[in-house]
Every structure is written in C-alpha cells, then in structure tokens.
Design an enzyme around this catalytic site. Structure first.
Site, PDB file in Angstrom:
ATOM      1  N   ASP A  60     -12.058 -22.222  -5.141  1.00 16.94           N
ATOM      2  CA  ASP A  60     -12.031 -23.666  -4.925  1.00 16.94           C
ATOM      3  C   ASP A  60     -12.635 -24.364  -6.144  1.00 16.94           C
ATOM      4  O   ASP A  60     -13.699 -23.973  -6.632  1.00 16.94           O
ATOM      5  CB  ASP A  60     -12.825 -24.023  -3.663  1.00 16.94           C
ATOM      6  CG  ASP A  60     -12.696 -25.499  -3.320  1.00 16.94           C
ATOM      7  OD1 ASP A  60     -11.706 -25.860  -2.665  1.00 16.94           O
ATOM      8  OD2 ASP A  60     -13.602 -26.268  -3.694  1.00 16.94           O
ATOM      9  N   ASN A  79     -11.076 -36.344  -9.723  1.00 16.50           N
ATOM     10  CA  ASN A  79      -9.948 -37.270  -9.549  1.00 16.50           C
ATOM     11  C   ASN A  79     -10.410 -38.725  -9.592  1.00 16.50           C
ATOM     12  O   ASN A  79      -9.735 -39.585 -10.171  1.00 16.50           O
ATOM     13  CB  ASN A  79      -9.242 -36.991  -8.220  1.00 16.50           C
ATOM     14  CG  ASN A  79      -8.080 -36.026  -8.363  1.00 16.50           C
ATOM     15  OD1 ASN A  79      -7.538 -35.858  -9.454  1.00 16.50           O
ATOM     16  ND2 ASN A  79      -7.702 -35.387  -7.269  1.00 16.50           N
ATOM     17  N   HIS A 119      -5.553 -39.191 -11.093  1.00 14.87           N
ATOM     18  CA  HIS A 119      -4.770 -38.099 -10.501  1.00 14.87           C
ATOM     19  C   HIS A 119      -3.927 -37.340 -11.523  1.00 14.87           C
ATOM     20  O   HIS A 119      -3.667 -36.142 -11.347  1.00 14.87           O
ATOM     21  CB  HIS A 119      -3.881 -38.645  -9.380  1.00 14.87           C
ATOM     22  CG  HIS A 119      -4.662 -39.040  -8.163  1.00 14.87           C
ATOM     23  ND1 HIS A 119      -5.179 -38.123  -7.281  1.00 14.87           N
ATOM     24  CD2 HIS A 119      -5.041 -40.262  -7.701  1.00 14.87           C
ATOM     25  CE1 HIS A 119      -5.832 -38.748  -6.312  1.00 14.87           C
ATOM     26  NE2 HIS A 119      -5.771 -40.049  -6.549  1.00 14.87           N
ATOM     27  N   ASP A 141      -4.057 -33.408 -11.827  1.00 12.71           N
ATOM     28  CA  ASP A 141      -2.914 -32.490 -11.815  1.00 12.71           C
ATOM     29  C   ASP A 141      -2.963 -31.547 -13.014  1.00 12.71           C
ATOM     30  O   ASP A 141      -2.707 -30.336 -12.883  1.00 12.71           O
ATOM     31  CB  ASP A 141      -1.601 -33.277 -11.837  1.00 12.71           C
ATOM     32  CG  ASP A 141      -1.308 -33.967 -10.504  1.00 12.71           C
ATOM     33  OD1 ASP A 141      -2.019 -33.672  -9.522  1.00 12.71           O
ATOM     34  OD2 ASP A 141      -0.378 -34.793 -10.450  1.00 12.71           O
ATOM     35  N   GLU A 196      -7.040 -28.214  -3.938  1.00 18.06           N
ATOM     36  CA  GLU A 196      -7.670 -27.588  -5.096  1.00 18.06           C
ATOM     37  C   GLU A 196      -8.108 -26.157  -4.796  1.00 18.06           C
ATOM     38  O   GLU A 196      -8.949 -25.585  -5.494  1.00 18.06           O
ATOM     39  CB  GLU A 196      -8.880 -28.409  -5.560  1.00 18.06           C
ATOM     40  CG  GLU A 196     -10.041 -28.445  -4.595  1.00 18.06           C
ATOM     41  CD  GLU A 196      -9.954 -29.576  -3.574  1.00 18.06           C
ATOM     42  OE1 GLU A 196     -11.006 -29.979  -3.051  1.00 18.06           O
ATOM     43  OE2 GLU A 196      -8.830 -30.064  -3.317  1.00 18.06           O
TER      44      GLU A 196
END
Length: 316
Positions: A188, A196, A201, A205, A232
């Site tokens: 994780d 973010n 975002h 990504d 994630e």
C-alpha cells in the site's frame, strides 16, 4: 504466436524435383516466404519454429502420411497453452479418390490439389487461402487485444484484480497438488490521499504507474505476478516461495519504491514509500486462498501501525 506480416508457406514434398517446381511457382507471389521440407519430421520442426500460414503437403510422405501429420498440427494448435493461429493445409495428391479426399478433410485439411499441379490453379489456390489466413489473423489480433484489455489494469498496465484472483486460484491448486508453499504480499502506498491532495490526480496516476513498474521489475521469476488490487494497493503472488523468500522479495520492493525518489512533502523523509504485509501458507483442506490474502492484509496493517515504509508478517 502471431505469424509475421510477410506470410510463410511451407511445401512438404518427398520428391526433390516436385518440391523445387512448387516452391519456384509460389515464389512468383510478392512478399511470400517459401520454406520446404522433404519429410514429416522435418515439416513438424519447421512448423514449430516458423508457424507457417499455409502448408502444401504431399499426402503420401515417406516417413508418415500427410493425414497423420495434419492431425498432429491440429493437435498442437489445440493443446497449446496460448491461443495459436490456424494454419491452412492444402493436400497434394496424385490419386483422385473421393474417399482419400474425405479423409483428408476430416483429418484437418482445408483443400486438395491433384498432381500434376497446374501453375495457374496452384497460384489461385494459394492466393485464396492466404486471403482467408489474413482475415483469421486479423481476428486473432483483435482477440489478443480484447484479452489484454480484460486482464490488465487500465492505468498501470499490470494485471488487474480479476486476473489476480484467477491466477491465485490456479496457483493455490497447483501448490496443493505439489505440497509446496505459496506466499502473498500486499503493498500500500503510504499517505497517498495526501499526495493526491497536494500534487493532483495526474501526478497521483503517474506515481501509481511508477510504483507498479517498480514492483513488477522486482520480480525475477515468470511464475510470480504483481497486480493492482484496488486504489493505491497492490498484491503479489509467489508460488512455491516460503515466508523467508517472500519477505526478501517484499524488502527488495520496498527499497525499489524508495529509490524512485518521488517527492512527497507529507511522506516519510519527503519521499513516496510503501508498506508491505507478507504471508505464506501450504494449501490444505484446513485453509483457503482467501485466508492467505487475509494474513497478508494483517501483516500490512501491522506495517502501517508500526510506522510505515516497512515489511511485516502477521502477528502470531
């Protein structure tokens, strides 16, 4: 395996003179590679190496008949682990016998040419069959694209959750039969929501893509697989790997993520990091694949509670 853009035609003929005549005739066609074999054994070797689009085959070879050779080609097409494109087969026969023709079609052949072969008819048959092959290959390419879309995560281009679940189920059964261990790692990205919020975002990504690639590059065996589990979170399956080996893989992954040097002002030491949970089981009637993932998740929870950017096994 997909045939090359330049179609390949294999001529299987025991007679050297007949084989040369047929090959010279087909070579008149533009952008066609012509191969030849004088026996069934040699033809199978070329088939495996080159996967020709079209085979022109004498029905009465010296070492095996063309019917048996065609059945073997069809068997290999159908038993391959990966989808294999269809190879067209045209028989060459000096006997104009309806029973032989019927047996040839039933064995997997697609057409007949009777010797002596007219050059005009031979070229017409080859052109027609190569057109059919071209259409079949277009369908095959679409099949691969659809299959890829169904098993890969759209963002990170590594396997998705659905494909991971299928793979885990298969590997669990295989390890159960072999009595060998199977390990799982859950990873994780630490403080990803904050990442973010701070960087947006698109940056998020890009971060997930980089993390996925680093996880994937940390695997050295073809049977191991990293997948995106959701958001994630990532998951790795390691068939035949014990807990010590899985821990070493997770530690290698943890280091690889830090070495990406992705800035994160609210991350540990100002960089992106991941936490890892590791679990290992030997499949038995008393456990299931979902138990392995739950144990890895317990290990991940311990890693998060212990300060993140570390590898943990589930508490005893």
């Amino acid at each position: 395996m997909v045939n090359s853009i330049r179609p390949t035609v294999l001529v299987v003929e025991s007679s050297n003179s007949n084989r040369e005549v047929i090959c010279e005739c087909i070579e008149q066609l533009n952008d066609v590679e012509v191969l030849s074999a004088q026996s069934g054994v040699q033809a199978l070797q070329i088939y495996e190496a080159k996967h020709p689009c079209l085979v022109l085959m004498e029905i009465a070879l010296h070492d095996m008949d063309g019917l048996a050779l065609t059945k073997e080609i069809r068997r290999r097409e159908n038993s391959s682990d990966q989808f294999r494109p269809w190879t067209a087969v045209i028989f060459l026969s000096s006997l104009q016998d309806e029973e032989v023709l019927a047996k040839g079609i039933l064995s997997g052949g697609d057409d007949f040419l009777f010797k002596p072969v007219s050059e005009v008819v031979l070229l017409a048959k080859v052109r027609a069959m190569l057109r059919i092959v071209a259409m079949q290959q277009a369908i095959y390419r679409q099949h691969l694209q659809l299959r890829e879309a169904s098993i890969l995560d759209g963002l990170t281009a590594i396997p998705n959750r659905r494909h991971f679940d299928e793979t885990l189920s298969t590997e669990w059964k295989r390890c159960a039969r072999a009595g060998s261990p199977i390990s799982a790692i859950l990873a994780d990205v630490d403080f990803f929501k904050q990442f973010n919020d701070i960087y947006g975002h698109q940056a998020g990504d890009a971060c997930l893509k980089a993390v996925a690639n680093a996880l994937n590059e940390s695997l050295f065996r073809v049977e191991d697989m990293a997948a995106r589990y959701g958001g994630e979170e990532f998951v790795i399956v390691l068939p035949g790997t014990d807990l010590e080996g899985a821990f070493a893989v997770a530690e290698r992954m943890r280091t690889a993520i830090r070495e990406l040097n992705i800035p994160h002002e609210r991350g540990l030491a100002g960089l992106i990091s991941c936490s890892f949970g590791v679990a290992c089981m030997t499949p038995s009637p008393d456990n299931a694949a979902k138990d392995l993932i739950q144990e890895a998740d317990n290990g991940l929870y311990s890693a998060k509670r212990s300060g993140r950017n570390r590898v943990c096994i589930p508490p005893a």
